[in-house]
Design a protein around this motif. Structure first.
Motif, PDB file in Angstrom:
ATOM      1  N   GLY A 456     -45.397 -40.394 -30.005  1.00 15.07           N
ATOM      2  CA  GLY A 456     -44.696 -41.134 -30.843  1.00 15.07           C
ATOM      3  C   GLY A 456     -44.487 -42.418 -30.171  1.00 15.07           C
ATOM      4  O   GLY A 456     -45.058 -42.592 -28.936  1.00 15.07           O
ATOM      5  N   PRO A 457     -44.082 -43.577 -30.685  1.00 14.97           N
ATOM      6  CA  PRO A 457     -43.892 -44.695 -30.060  1.00 14.97           C
ATOM      7  C   PRO A 457     -42.908 -44.831 -28.673  1.00 14.97           C
ATOM      8  O   PRO A 457     -43.208 -45.697 -27.774  1.00 14.97           O
ATOM      9  N   ALA A 458     -42.080 -43.825 -28.380  1.00 12.70           N
ATOM     10  CA  ALA A 458     -41.188 -43.724 -27.186  1.00 12.70           C
ATOM     11  C   ALA A 458     -42.353 -43.541 -26.032  1.00 12.70           C
ATOM     12  O   ALA A 458     -42.066 -44.093 -24.831  1.00 12.70           O
ATOM     13  N   VAL A 459     -43.463 -43.250 -26.082  1.00 16.59           N
ATOM     14  CA  VAL A 459     -44.462 -42.887 -25.037  1.00 16.59           C
ATOM     15  C   VAL A 459     -45.354 -44.296 -24.799  1.00 16.59           C
ATOM     16  O   VAL A 459     -45.857 -44.186 -23.716  1.00 16.59           O
ATOM     17  N   PHE A 460     -45.088 -45.362 -25.463  1.00 12.35           N
ATOM     18  CA  PHE A 460     -45.843 -46.575 -25.155  1.00 12.35           C
ATOM     19  C   PHE A 460     -45.439 -47.255 -24.064  1.00 12.35           C
ATOM     20  O   PHE A 460     -44.195 -47.713 -23.943  1.00 12.35           O
ATOM     21  N   PRO A 461     -45.977 -47.467 -22.776  1.00 10.97           N
ATOM     22  CA  PRO A 461     -45.775 -48.206 -21.612  1.00 10.97           C
ATOM     23  C   PRO A 461     -45.408 -49.611 -21.974  1.00 10.97           C
ATOM     24  O   PRO A 461     -44.443 -50.145 -21.423  1.00 10.97           O
ATOM     25  N   ARG A 462     -46.391 -50.395 -22.976  1.00 10.99           N
ATOM     26  CA  ARG A 462     -45.881 -51.580 -23.386  1.00 10.99           C
ATOM     27  C   ARG A 462     -46.101 -51.380 -25.075  1.00 10.99           C
ATOM     28  O   ARG A 462     -47.584 -50.733 -25.276  1.00 10.99           O
ATOM     29  N   ALA A 463     -45.329 -52.197 -25.872  1.00 11.28           N
ATOM     30  CA  ALA A 463     -45.595 -51.687 -27.203  1.00 11.28           C
ATOM     31  C   ALA A 463     -46.513 -52.790 -27.828  1.00 11.28           C
ATOM     32  O   ALA A 463     -47.181 -52.654 -28.779  1.00 11.28           O
ATOM     33  N   GLY A 464     -46.739 -53.985 -27.419  1.00  9.37           N
ATOM     34  CA  GLY A 464     -47.510 -54.815 -27.779  1.00  9.37           C
ATOM     35  C   GLY A 464     -47.075 -55.501 -28.775  1.00  9.37           C
ATOM     36  O   GLY A 464     -45.912 -55.173 -29.409  1.00  9.37           O
ATOM     37  N   ALA A 465     -47.730 -56.118 -30.063  1.00 18.62           N
ATOM     38  CA  ALA A 465     -47.189 -56.998 -30.870  1.00 18.62           C
ATOM     39  C   ALA A 465     -47.566 -56.065 -32.280  1.00 18.62           C
ATOM     40  O   ALA A 465     -47.082 -56.157 -33.348  1.00 18.62           O
ATOM     41  N   ALA A 466     -48.391 -55.241 -32.062  1.00 24.61           N
ATOM     42  CA  ALA A 466     -48.956 -54.585 -33.033  1.00 24.61           C
ATOM     43  C   ALA A 466     -48.015 -53.581 -34.046  1.00 24.61           C
ATOM     44  O   ALA A 466     -47.172 -52.863 -32.937  1.00 24.61           O
ATOM     45  N   ASN A 467     -48.087 -53.192 -35.124  1.00 25.70           N
ATOM     46  CA  ASN A 467     -47.152 -52.018 -35.608  1.00 25.70           C
ATOM     47  C   ASN A 467     -47.706 -50.548 -34.968  1.00 25.70           C
ATOM     48  O   ASN A 467     -48.855 -50.633 -34.783  1.00 25.70           O
ATOM     49  N   PRO A 468     -46.710 -49.782 -34.717  1.00 28.60           N
ATOM     50  CA  PRO A 468     -46.984 -48.816 -33.775  1.00 28.60           C
ATOM     51  C   PRO A 468     -47.860 -47.407 -34.564  1.00 28.60           C
ATOM     52  O   PRO A 468     -48.237 -46.570 -33.797  1.00 28.60           O
ATOM     53  N   ALA A 469     -47.974 -47.445 -35.787  1.00 31.41           N
ATOM     54  CA  ALA A 469     -48.388 -46.188 -36.612  1.00 31.41           C
ATOM     55  C   ALA A 469     -49.709 -45.683 -36.087  1.00 31.41           C
ATOM     56  O   ALA A 469     -50.044 -44.680 -36.015  1.00 31.41           O
ATOM     57  N   PHE A 470     -50.731 -46.667 -35.939  1.00 30.75           N
ATOM     58  CA  PHE A 470     -52.025 -46.264 -35.612  1.00 30.75           C
ATOM     59  C   PHE A 470     -51.980 -45.769 -34.236  1.00 30.75           C
ATOM     60  O   PHE A 470     -52.856 -44.916 -34.302  1.00 30.75           O
ATOM     61  N   THR A 471     -51.500 -46.344 -33.527  1.00 28.02           N
ATOM     62  CA  THR A 471     -51.374 -45.818 -32.067  1.00 28.02           C
ATOM     63  C   THR A 471     -50.537 -44.415 -32.081  1.00 28.02           C
ATOM     64  O   THR A 471     -51.269 -43.843 -31.307  1.00 28.02           O
ATOM     65  N   THR A 472     -49.726 -44.494 -32.773  1.00 30.16           N
ATOM     66  CA  THR A 472     -49.076 -43.036 -32.903  1.00 30.16           C
ATOM     67  C   THR A 472     -49.873 -42.064 -33.383  1.00 30.16           C
ATOM     68  O   THR A 472     -50.069 -40.755 -32.770  1.00 30.16           O
ATOM     69  N   LEU A 473     -50.731 -42.205 -34.427  1.00 28.65           N
ATOM     70  CA  LEU A 473     -51.505 -41.138 -34.994  1.00 28.65           C
ATOM     71  C   LEU A 473     -52.610 -40.895 -33.951  1.00 28.65           C
ATOM     72  O   LEU A 473     -53.014 -39.782 -33.752  1.00 28.65           O
ATOM     73  N   ALA A 474     -53.240 -42.114 -33.103  1.00 32.79           N
ATOM     74  CA  ALA A 474     -54.299 -41.688 -32.161  1.00 32.79           C
ATOM     75  C   ALA A 474     -53.575 -40.847 -30.975  1.00 32.79           C
ATOM     76  O   ALA A 474     -54.592 -39.980 -30.606  1.00 32.79           O
ATOM     77  N   LEU A 475     -52.469 -41.084 -30.461  1.00 32.11           N
ATOM     78  CA  LEU A 475     -52.167 -40.525 -29.466  1.00 32.11           C
ATOM     79  C   LEU A 475     -51.830 -39.029 -29.910  1.00 32.11           C
ATOM     80  O   LEU A 475     -51.980 -37.958 -29.223  1.00 32.11           O
ATOM     81  N   ALA A 476     -51.406 -38.785 -31.033  1.00 30.76           N
ATOM     82  CA  ALA A 476     -51.034 -37.407 -31.617  1.00 30.76           C
ATOM     83  C   ALA A 476     -52.507 -36.731 -31.598  1.00 30.76           C
ATOM     84  O   ALA A 476     -52.573 -35.274 -31.304  1.00 30.76           O
ATOM     85  N   LYS A 477     -53.606 -37.413 -32.047  1.00 33.74           N
ATOM     86  CA  LYS A 477     -54.803 -36.808 -31.911  1.00 33.74           C
ATOM     87  C   LYS A 477     -55.275 -36.369 -30.401  1.00 33.74           C
ATOM     88  O   LYS A 477     -55.663 -35.286 -30.133  1.00 33.74           O
ATOM     89  N   ARG A 478     -54.912 -37.089 -29.737  1.00 31.62           N
ATOM     90  CA  ARG A 478     -55.287 -36.970 -28.060  1.00 31.62           C
ATOM     91  C   ARG A 478     -54.509 -35.857 -27.654  1.00 31.62           C
ATOM     92  O   ARG A 478     -54.964 -34.832 -26.823  1.00 31.62           O
ATOM     93  N   LEU A 479     -53.148 -35.672 -27.928  1.00 28.62           N
ATOM     94  CA  LEU A 479     -52.255 -34.825 -27.447  1.00 28.62           C
ATOM     95  C   LEU A 479     -52.680 -33.286 -27.956  1.00 28.62           C
ATOM     96  O   LEU A 479     -52.435 -32.187 -27.296  1.00 28.62           O
ATOM     97  N   ALA A 480     -53.070 -33.383 -28.994  1.00 32.30           N
ATOM     98  CA  ALA A 480     -53.578 -31.982 -29.854  1.00 32.30           C
ATOM     99  C   ALA A 480     -54.736 -31.412 -29.067  1.00 32.30           C
ATOM    100  O   ALA A 480     -54.999 -30.386 -28.814  1.00 32.30           O
ATOM    101  N   GLY A 481     -55.744 -32.478 -28.582  1.00 32.17           N
ATOM    102  CA  GLY A 481     -56.847 -32.071 -27.623  1.00 32.17           C
ATOM    103  C   GLY A 481     -56.289 -31.348 -26.374  1.00 32.17           C
ATOM    104  O   GLY A 481     -57.004 -30.557 -25.590  1.00 32.17           O
ATOM    105  N   ILE A 482     -55.100 -31.784 -25.916  1.00 28.51           N
ATOM    106  CA  ILE A 482     -54.477 -31.371 -24.718  1.00 28.51           C
ATOM    107  C   ILE A 482     -53.953 -29.933 -24.854  1.00 28.51           C
ATOM    108  O   ILE A 482     -54.116 -29.144 -24.034  1.00 28.51           O
ATOM    109  N   LEU A 483     -53.219 -29.939 -25.974  1.00 22.23           N
ATOM    110  CA  LEU A 483     -52.306 -28.508 -25.907  1.00 22.23           C
ATOM    111  C   LEU A 483     -53.129 -27.644 -26.990  1.00 22.23           C
ATOM    112  O   LEU A 483     -52.895 -26.323 -26.255  1.00 22.23           O
TER     113      LEU A 483
END
Length: 488
Positions: A456-483
């Motif tokens: 989720g957005p808590a893990v962003f080292p820098r948030a940038g200006a973009a809305n966070p949902a797109f990156t949240t979904l992408a990182l959830a996919k990434r973590l699924a690959g790890i777990l």
């Protein structure tokens, strides 16, 4: 899809939070064939309908500008300095904010992917992941397919709009449309089936259980009864502030924090205006997009660290309303704090403080100056003379921002203007307290606490200006690959 299953004594993997991040992680784990995780949601199952699908017109607007009318609205913290009040808060129900967001899908900007973001994470998001295309490309394609969006034709019929010195492109919005103006944004809740995850609703996670630096379970209050669930893997996906509270408790129990607090809390620095114009006085593309629920966006110059959004509509008096927002990055630092009172039993009482640093204040002033220039150009483009000076409230923003967001509906003549300054927290884009590369390693796991992860957005080292949902979904996919290999 909430399960009536009794509280289990053990789970291979526990996901804390049934919102956008937690449910997307569960859905992605299901696609990889791992054992179903246990998703624990503090609120009830009130169905999978987005609020703009379940409600229409004025009723939906009231939920947007006055969330206290929603029984699911929840603010599990005390605001200490005037920020994170008003519109700020969570939605305590299965689906969480995934049933309330407006579908804007933007990647974090290249300039925000600096040395604070681990190189491997940036590569996975933007270059290549899992032997194929990067995460951003995969998620964008999936959301475009779900929504039926075609960037070549655009939802409004206009691909781009030149306005005020910027070239605006239509934003991909992960939306589907129904009748009577109803629409919904993507929610992973729609994707999950009964076999994908075990979902335990009405269950507040009091804390994460640890032993000798290793995660060993969660403590849950379910229907008034406290249970301990053993597990080797816990993923915090309960929103930035609640995930921070759980992390503070867990880290403190292992003696890993000097004080029960985490810094780095940010939201967005945002200002904007709404103005009324006579029909036909603005470019044709803007008149066309007024009939559709679309948003156009242009990146600002880099020193503004902002995205500029424009949206047009026609109000009840037949005027064309142009709404513009400059949404920029707040820089993480010691002024954004989530802190717990370590006295007493879990859950510890949580408070937040979030103020603008001098760098953020400089950005706010620069946004206001650029908004004035942008507004003056549009004013002249519409054939009007002597553009008025726009007046903005200072930090922490307009206390009546909710009213100002809808004020343009009652504009009766061309040339009426309303400005707004968003108090920190009211964008509901809070982020930054559990950053990858420092608090977390590159695999989303806490560096000092094995078996505890976050997404989720808590893990962003820098948030940038973009809305966070797109990156949240992408990182959830990434973590699924790890777990997934761990729970196969």
């Amino acid at each position: 899809m909430a399960s009536d299953t009794a509280v289990p004594g053990f789970a291979e993997c526990v996901i804390v939070g049934g919102g956008l991040a937690g449910l997307e992680l569960a859905a992605q784990l299901a696609t990889r064939g791992g054992r179903p995780p246990l998703v624990i949601e503090a609120g009830p199952d009130r169905g999978a309908e987005h609020y703009r699908w379940a409600l229409n017109g004025a009723a939906a607007d009231r939920y947007w500008i006055d969330p206290s009318q929603d029984d699911s609205f929840w603010r599990p913290y005390e605001a200490k300095d005037g920020s994170f009040v008003g519109l700020a808060g969570l939605r305590r129900r299965l689906g969480g904010r995934s049933l309330y967001w407006h579908g804007v899908t933007l990647p974090i900007e290249d300039w925000a992917f600096d040395e604070q973001w681990p190189e491997s994470v940036v590569r996975d998001l933007t270059k290549e992941w899992d032997g194929g295309e990067p995460l951003y490309a995969r998620v964008e394609r999936e959301l475009a397919e779900w929504s039926g969006w075609d960037g070549a034709t655009a939802q409004s019929g206009a691909q781009q709009v030149a306005l005020g010195g910027y070239l605006f492109q239509e934003v991909l919005q992960a939306l589907q449309y129904g009748e009577d103006g109803r629409w919904k944004a993507y929610s992973p809740l729609e994707r999950l089936t009964a076999g994908d995850a075990t979902v335990l609703c009405d269950s507040e996670v009091l804390g994460v259980l640890t032993r000798n630096g290793v995660t060993c379970g969660v403590r849950v209050r379910h229907q008034g009864v406290v249970h301990d669930i053993a597990t080797e893997r816990v993923v915090l996906a309960a929103g930035t502030i609640e995930s921070s509270r759980l992390a503070i408790q867990a880290l403190s129990s292992e003696g890993l924090l000097d004080r029960p607090r985490l810094t780095g809390l940010v939201d967005k620095v945002a200002h904007g205006f709404s103005a009324s114009f006579a029909p036909g006085s603005l470019p044709t593309e803007l008149e066309q997009m007024a009939a559709a629920n679309v948003v156009f966006r242009a990146p600002s110059r880099d020193d503004l660290r902002s995205n500029i959004f424009v949206k047009s509509s026609v109000n009840e008096h037949g005027l064309t309303i142009l709404r513009t927002s400059f949404i920029g990055e707040q820089i993480a630092g010691p002024l954004g704090v989530v802190e717990c009172d370590a006295r007493g039993e879990w859950p510890w009482q949580t408070s937040v403080r979030c103020s603008m640093s001098p760098v953020d204040q400089k950005l706010a002033r620069a946004q206001q100056d650029e908004i004035q220039r942008f507004f003056s150009e549009i004013w002249g483009l519409a054939g009007l003379v002597d553009a008025p000076s726009l007046v903005f409230d200072g930090e922490p923003g307009s206390p009546d921002v909710a009213r100002r967001l809808v004020a343009s509906r009652s504009f009766q003549t061309a040339g009426e203007v309303c400005t707004y300054s968003f108090p920190l927290g009211t964008e509901n884009h809070e982020a930054g307290t559990l950053p990858l590369g420092s608090v977390l390693d590159e695999d989303h796991q806490f560096r000092d606490l094995a078996g505890l992860y976050a997404v989720g957005p808590a893990v962003f080292p820098r948030a940038g200006a973009a809305n966070p949902a797109f990156t949240t979904l992408a990182l959830a996919k990434r973590l699924a690959g790890i777990l997934a290999p761990q729970i196969a």
